[in-house]
Motif scaffolding. Sequence first.
Motif, PDB file in Angstrom:
ATOM      1  N   THR A  34      -5.163   4.161  -9.281  1.00  0.00           N
ATOM      2  CA  THR A  34      -5.394   5.591  -9.105  1.00  0.00           C
ATOM      3  C   THR A  34      -4.084   6.362  -9.282  1.00  0.00           C
ATOM      4  O   THR A  34      -4.054   7.405  -9.939  1.00  0.00           O
ATOM      5  CB  THR A  34      -6.006   5.870  -7.713  1.00  0.00           C
ATOM      6  N   GLY A  35      -3.013   5.840  -8.713  1.00  0.00           N
ATOM      7  CA  GLY A  35      -1.703   6.465  -8.868  1.00  0.00           C
ATOM      8  C   GLY A  35      -1.253   6.502 -10.313  1.00  0.00           C
ATOM      9  O   GLY A  35      -0.696   7.501 -10.781  1.00  0.00           O
ATOM     10  N   LEU A  36      -1.501   5.420 -11.040  1.00  0.00           N
ATOM     11  CA  LEU A  36      -1.127   5.391 -12.456  1.00  0.00           C
ATOM     12  C   LEU A  36      -1.913   6.428 -13.247  1.00  0.00           C
ATOM     13  O   LEU A  36      -1.371   7.091 -14.126  1.00  0.00           O
ATOM     14  CB  LEU A  36      -1.355   3.996 -13.045  1.00  0.00           C
ATOM     15  N   ASN A  37      -3.189   6.576 -12.923  1.00  0.00           N
ATOM     16  CA  ASN A  37      -4.013   7.565 -13.612  1.00  0.00           C
ATOM     17  C   ASN A  37      -3.488   8.975 -13.345  1.00  0.00           C
ATOM     18  O   ASN A  37      -3.454   9.809 -14.254  1.00  0.00           O
ATOM     19  CB  ASN A  37      -5.476   7.459 -13.180  1.00  0.00           C
ATOM     20  N   HIS A  38      -3.084   9.253 -12.115  1.00  0.00           N
ATOM     21  CA  HIS A  38      -2.538  10.577 -11.785  1.00  0.00           C
ATOM     22  C   HIS A  38      -1.221  10.820 -12.517  1.00  0.00           C
ATOM     23  O   HIS A  38      -0.960  11.925 -12.970  1.00  0.00           O
ATOM     24  CB  HIS A  38      -2.345  10.736 -10.286  1.00  0.00           C
ATOM     25  N   HIS A  39      -0.397   9.772 -12.622  1.00  0.00           N
ATOM     26  CA  HIS A  39       0.886   9.906 -13.315  1.00  0.00           C
ATOM     27  C   HIS A  39       0.679  10.185 -14.805  1.00  0.00           C
ATOM     28  O   HIS A  39       1.397  10.955 -15.408  1.00  0.00           O
ATOM     29  CB  HIS A  39       1.767   8.657 -13.143  1.00  0.00           C
ATOM     30  N   SER A  40      -0.316   9.522 -15.400  1.00  0.00           N
ATOM     31  CA  SER A  40      -0.538   9.696 -16.842  1.00  0.00           C
ATOM     32  C   SER A  40      -1.161  11.054 -17.139  1.00  0.00           C
ATOM     33  O   SER A  40      -1.004  11.592 -18.224  1.00  0.00           O
ATOM     34  CB  SER A  40      -1.415   8.571 -17.396  1.00  0.00           C
ATOM     35  N   GLU A  41      -1.877  11.653 -16.152  1.00  0.00           N
ATOM     36  CA  GLU A  41      -2.476  12.975 -16.338  1.00  0.00           C
ATOM     37  C   GLU A  41      -1.447  14.078 -16.191  1.00  0.00           C
ATOM     38  O   GLU A  41      -1.630  15.175 -16.664  1.00  0.00           O
ATOM     39  CB  GLU A  41      -3.601  13.199 -15.325  1.00  0.00           C
TER      40      GLU A  41
ATOM     41  N   GLY B 202      -1.272  -6.639  -7.079  1.00  0.00           N
ATOM     42  CA  GLY B 202      -1.239  -6.343  -5.648  1.00  0.00           C
ATOM     43  C   GLY B 202      -2.122  -7.306  -4.873  1.00  0.00           C
ATOM     44  O   GLY B 202      -3.102  -7.832  -5.405  1.00  0.00           O
ATOM     45  N   ARG B 203      -1.763  -7.535  -3.624  1.00  0.00           N
ATOM     46  CA  ARG B 203      -2.413  -8.559  -2.814  1.00  0.00           C
ATOM     47  C   ARG B 203      -3.904  -8.316  -2.587  1.00  0.00           C
ATOM     48  O   ARG B 203      -4.698  -9.247  -2.586  1.00  0.00           O
ATOM     49  CB  ARG B 203      -1.697  -8.678  -1.460  1.00  0.00           C
ATOM     50  N   THR B 204      -4.298  -7.060  -2.365  1.00  0.00           N
ATOM     51  CA  THR B 204      -5.699  -6.790  -2.044  1.00  0.00           C
ATOM     52  C   THR B 204      -6.317  -5.836  -3.079  1.00  0.00           C
ATOM     53  O   THR B 204      -5.605  -5.148  -3.820  1.00  0.00           O
ATOM     54  CB  THR B 204      -5.844  -6.141  -0.659  1.00  0.00           C
ATOM     55  N   LYS B 205      -7.625  -5.803  -3.085  1.00  0.00           N
ATOM     56  CA  LYS B 205      -8.331  -4.883  -3.976  1.00  0.00           C
ATOM     57  C   LYS B 205      -7.943  -3.433  -3.662  1.00  0.00           C
ATOM     58  O   LYS B 205      -7.763  -2.623  -4.576  1.00  0.00           O
ATOM     59  CB  LYS B 205      -9.846  -5.079  -3.820  1.00  0.00           C
ATOM     60  N   ARG B 206      -7.817  -3.114  -2.389  1.00  0.00           N
ATOM     61  CA  ARG B 206      -7.427  -1.757  -1.996  1.00  0.00           C
ATOM     62  C   ARG B 206      -6.055  -1.384  -2.575  1.00  0.00           C
ATOM     63  O   ARG B 206      -5.859  -0.267  -3.060  1.00  0.00           O
ATOM     64  CB  ARG B 206      -7.417  -1.648  -0.471  1.00  0.00           C
TER      65      ARG B 206
ATOM     66  N   LEU C 140       0.831  -1.206   0.000  1.00  0.00           N
ATOM     67  CA  LEU C 140       0.000   0.000   0.000  1.00  0.00           C
ATOM     68  C   LEU C 140       0.865   1.256   0.000  1.00  0.00           C
ATOM     69  O   LEU C 140       0.583   2.218  -0.729  1.00  0.00           O
ATOM     70  CB  LEU C 140      -0.941  -0.018   1.205  1.00  0.00           C
ATOM     71  N   LYS C 141       1.922   1.258   0.777  1.00  0.00           N
ATOM     72  CA  LYS C 141       2.850   2.399   0.825  1.00  0.00           C
ATOM     73  C   LYS C 141       3.481   2.625  -0.549  1.00  0.00           C
ATOM     74  O   LYS C 141       3.600   3.755  -1.018  1.00  0.00           O
ATOM     75  CB  LYS C 141       3.914   2.136   1.896  1.00  0.00           C
ATOM     76  N   THR C 142       3.855   1.557  -1.210  1.00  0.00           N
ATOM     77  CA  THR C 142       4.483   1.643  -2.531  1.00  0.00           C
ATOM     78  C   THR C 142       3.467   2.049  -3.593  1.00  0.00           C
ATOM     79  O   THR C 142       3.775   2.844  -4.487  1.00  0.00           O
ATOM     80  CB  THR C 142       5.143   0.298  -2.893  1.00  0.00           C
ATOM     81  N   ALA C 143       2.248   1.531  -3.495  1.00  0.00           N
ATOM     82  CA  ALA C 143       1.200   1.866  -4.465  1.00  0.00           C
ATOM     83  C   ALA C 143       0.894   3.360  -4.457  1.00  0.00           C
ATOM     84  O   ALA C 143       0.503   3.920  -5.479  1.00  0.00           O
ATOM     85  CB  ALA C 143      -0.070   1.068  -4.169  1.00  0.00           C
ATOM     86  N   ALA C 144       1.091   4.004  -3.322  1.00  0.00           N
ATOM     87  CA  ALA C 144       0.840   5.442  -3.202  1.00  0.00           C
ATOM     88  C   ALA C 144       2.084   6.263  -3.531  1.00  0.00           C
ATOM     89  O   ALA C 144       2.070   7.487  -3.406  1.00  0.00           O
ATOM     90  CB  ALA C 144       0.357   5.764  -1.786  1.00  0.00           C
ATOM     91  N   GLY C 145       3.153   5.604  -3.967  1.00  0.00           N
ATOM     92  CA  GLY C 145       4.420   6.282  -4.231  1.00  0.00           C
ATOM     93  C   GLY C 145       4.535   6.815  -5.645  1.00  0.00           C
ATOM     94  O   GLY C 145       3.528   7.066  -6.322  1.00  0.00           O
TER      95      GLY C 145
END
Length: 155
Positions: A147-154, A136-140, A118-123
């Motif tokens: 969500t992070g990938l979408n922000h990076h692509s925007e 990733g292990r969980t849906k969250r 989760l910490k890495t997914a938000a990085g």
Amino acid sequence: MNISEIRQNQDEHVRFAAYLDELSQVADPDEIDLVSRVLTDPDQTMARSAVLRHLDRRAADLHSRPGYEAWALAMAQATIDHPFLAQRLREWSLFRAIALELPWQPDDLLASSNWLQLKTAAGTNTEAIEVLAEAGRTKRIRTTARTGLNHHSES
């Protein structure tokens, strides 16, 4: 207050707070010794919890600095008999590698705890976020990564 004075208090909540206070003020040369002494408290769950908080605080502060590796090596010796603490320290080292774009293995990230994923997914490491968005292990974790990938692509 010293460790023997802290130990005289029967209330583990009071000891926990006192340990956190001592750990937050310890000088670098005395840190490993203090961590080792805290870990000898009879209430092992409380002692490990206090050291975990300290470890997380220090690693968050040090992970991007050159002194991290020496600190982590010394801390690994102090926590060697405490598997959860040793694992958290290894995960901080993996987080450091990912954050600083040093060599790391996707399988290590996928085998890591929900906390690290989760910490890495938000990085900011796109490669790591892509790995977690897919597997990733969980849906969250997967959602946070997407969500992070979408922000990076925007950007």
